[in-house]
Design an enzyme around this catalytic site. Sequence first.
Site, PDB file in Angstrom:
ATOM      1  N   ASP A   9     -11.570   5.848   4.083  1.00 32.50           N
ATOM      2  CA  ASP A   9     -11.008   5.147   2.862  1.00 32.50           C
ATOM      3  C   ASP A   9     -11.899   3.768   2.778  1.00 32.50           C
ATOM      4  OD1 ASP A   9      -9.343   4.691   0.936  1.00 32.50           O
ATOM      5  OD2 ASP A   9      -7.989   3.921   1.909  1.00 32.50           O
TER       6      ASP A   9
ATOM      7  N   GLY B  82       0.937  -1.251   0.195  1.00 36.43           N
ATOM      8  CA  GLY B  82       0.162   0.031   0.030  1.00 36.43           C
ATOM      9  C   GLY B  82       1.006   1.337  -0.215  1.00 36.43           C
TER      10      GLY B  82
ATOM     11  N   SER C 244       3.616  -2.368   3.596  1.00 35.93           N
ATOM     12  CA  SER C 244       3.458  -3.526   2.689  1.00 35.93           C
ATOM     13  C   SER C 244       2.902  -4.557   3.862  1.00 35.93           C
ATOM     14  CB  SER C 244       4.598  -4.025   2.109  1.00 35.93           C
ATOM     15  OG  SER C 244       5.932  -4.373   3.202  1.00 35.93           O
TER      16      SER C 244
END
Length: 622
Positions: A125, A13, A17
Site C-alpha cells: 500500500d 483509515g 483511526s
Amino acid sequence: MNRYTTMKQLGDGTYGSVLMGKSNESGELVAIKRMKRKFYSWDECMNLREVKSLKKLNHANVIKLKEVIRENDHLYFVFEYMKENLYQLMKDRNKLFPESVIRNIMYQILQGLAFIHKHGFFHRDMKPENLLCMGPELVKIADFGLARELRSQPPYTDYVSTRWYRAPEVLLRSSVYSSPIDVWAVGSIMAELYTFRPLFPGTSEVDEIFKICQVLGTPKKSDWPEGYQLASSMNFRFPQCIPINLKTLIPNASSEAIQLMTEMLNWDPKKRPTASQALKHPYFQVGQVLGSSAHHLDTKQTLHKQLQPLEPKPSSSERDPKPLPNILDQPAGQPQPKQGHQPLQTIQPPQNTVTHPPPKQQGHQKPPQTMFPSIIKTIPVNSVSTLGHKGARRRWGQTVFKSGDSCDDIEDDLGASHSKKPSMEACKEKKKESPFRFPDSGLPVSNHFKGENRNLHASVSLKSDPNLSTASTAKQYYLKQSRYLPGVNPKNVSLVAGGKDINSHSWNNQLFPKSLGSMGADLSFKRSNAAGNLGSYTTYNQTGYMPSFLKKEVGSAGQRIQLAPLGASASDYTWSTKTGRGQFSGRTYNPTAKNLNIVNRTQPVPSVHGRTDWVAKYGGHR
C-alpha cells in the site's frame, strides 16, 4: 492508555483511526492508532500483520512502533509522531520541488523499502499518504496494515494499494504478485513528486490500465507474456496506444530520473529493478550526501535550523539535518555532472544563458565535498552589508546597489538558483547598456519599482554616491531635476498649473498616490521619512493576484510617456492620457523612444485649458 494524553484526531483509515497524543512522562508527541475491531486476546493481537511486521523492522526510514496496548478489548498502536505525510507536503506547496529535494526523498523511500524487502516483507500500500515526513528532509514509510511476508503463501487479495499506484499485475487480478508492486508504486510516486499530479489517475480499474497504456504504450506479448495470460483469463484486451516519452510529461526531470522511472514502471514485474538495485542507479550518484543521518530529528531542531541565517549553497546537498525547507525555495542547483537542465518552473522568466551556468556551478561545487562549504570566494572584498538579513535567497555582497534596482531581483522572486545569476559586474554592464529598461522582462516598469518579494526594511537612498554606476548617477540627476516623479497622476495638475514648485520628496502627498508596483515584484511604496529617501519596500498581494491592466502590452496602462527629443535633449516628456483608464497612475516607459531616431511626435503639444507648455517654458534644452 492513562500514560498518554490524546490531543486531536489526525486521520481515519479503513482499519482504525489515528490520534495525536503526548506522553505524560516524557512529554514526547506520539501517534496513537486505535483499531476499529475488538481483540479479545493477546494472541489475536500478535497475529496482526502490522504487529508482526513492525516488531521486526527498525530503520531510520521506517516508522517506529513504540508499543502495543490492549485495553478494554481495544487495541492501540503507539507510533513515533511525524508532522505530515508526503501528500500534504506536496499539497501545501505553491511551486514544484527542485530535483535535489526529490532525489533525497526518493533515496530515503528506497532505503526504507529495501530494508523492508530484505527482512521478508512487502508493503502492498505504498502511496504518498503512507509516507510520513518532517519536511522534505526526513521521510519514513508507515501504515503496514496490508504488509505481507514474501514467504507467505498465495493467493493474495486482489484489492491492495490505492488505485493510482497499483501495479498492472494487481489490476489484472494476479494472485502471485510480490515486492515489485512496491517498486511500481514508488515509480508512480516519483513522477508525482516532479509534477504534483498523479501519473496514472484512473477512475476505475479498467480506466487505470487505459491510463497506463496511454503513457507506456500497449505492451507487446513478447514483453509481458504473463500479462497477456492474465488479460485473456478475464476477457480483457489491452487498448492500442502509442507510448509517450516521459520527458514530455515530466519536463523538469533529468535524463537519469526519466531512466529510473522508466525502469521502475516496467510492465513486466520481473524486469523492474529491486529497491536495492534502484539505489545504485546513476540518478543517485551525484557526489552528495543523501538520506537522513539524523533520524531522531525533532520539530524544535527543524525550526531552529530554519531560523538560522542561510548562506548561498550552490550545491545544496541533502545533508541532514542541514537541508531544511530552505532548499524548497531553490531550484535544482545540485551537482549533476551529466546534465545541464533546469527543473520546470512555469513562472520563470527566460534567462540569458542556459548552457553556460553549469560549468560555473561546477566550479563552486568542488569545495563542498567537505561538510561545511566555503563561501569566501563568492564574497567581494570591499562589500559592506548595510541591509542585514533579507531572506533565504539574498545574495551576499550585492548590497552595494543602493538604488534597489539590482537586475537579478526578479529572478530572486521566481526562484532562480544562486549559481545561475549574473555577477555584479555583468549586472552593472546591463545597467549601463539600458538604464531605463527592466532587464529580462517586457513589462514597462519604473526602475524604482523593482525589488525582491520579501520584507526589505532598509530605505533606498537617492543621494549621489561615487560607488554607484554611471546609470544610477544619471538616473539620480534626472530625478532631482524632474518635476514629474514616478507615480505622479498627470490629471492632478492644480499645483503645476498654479505655478507652485513641487517638492521632489513629498511622497506622502495626494499628488503622489501609492503605486501599484510591478507585476514581477508585487511591491508598494511606503513613506519612511521626509529626508529624501524612497520608502522601504513592503509586500502585498500575497495571493498572487495580478490586476488585469498590468498584463497588457507596453503602453496599455492609464498613461503613456513618450520621449520626444528636441535638439540633442531627450529629457522632455509629454503625457498622453487614455480615456477610461485614468484612475491608474504609474509611468510607463515606451520602448520605441529608446532609439532617438524614432520620434513619435515631432511637434510639441500646445498648452490647452491651463496645461503648461513645458517646451515653451524650458526652451527644449535643460
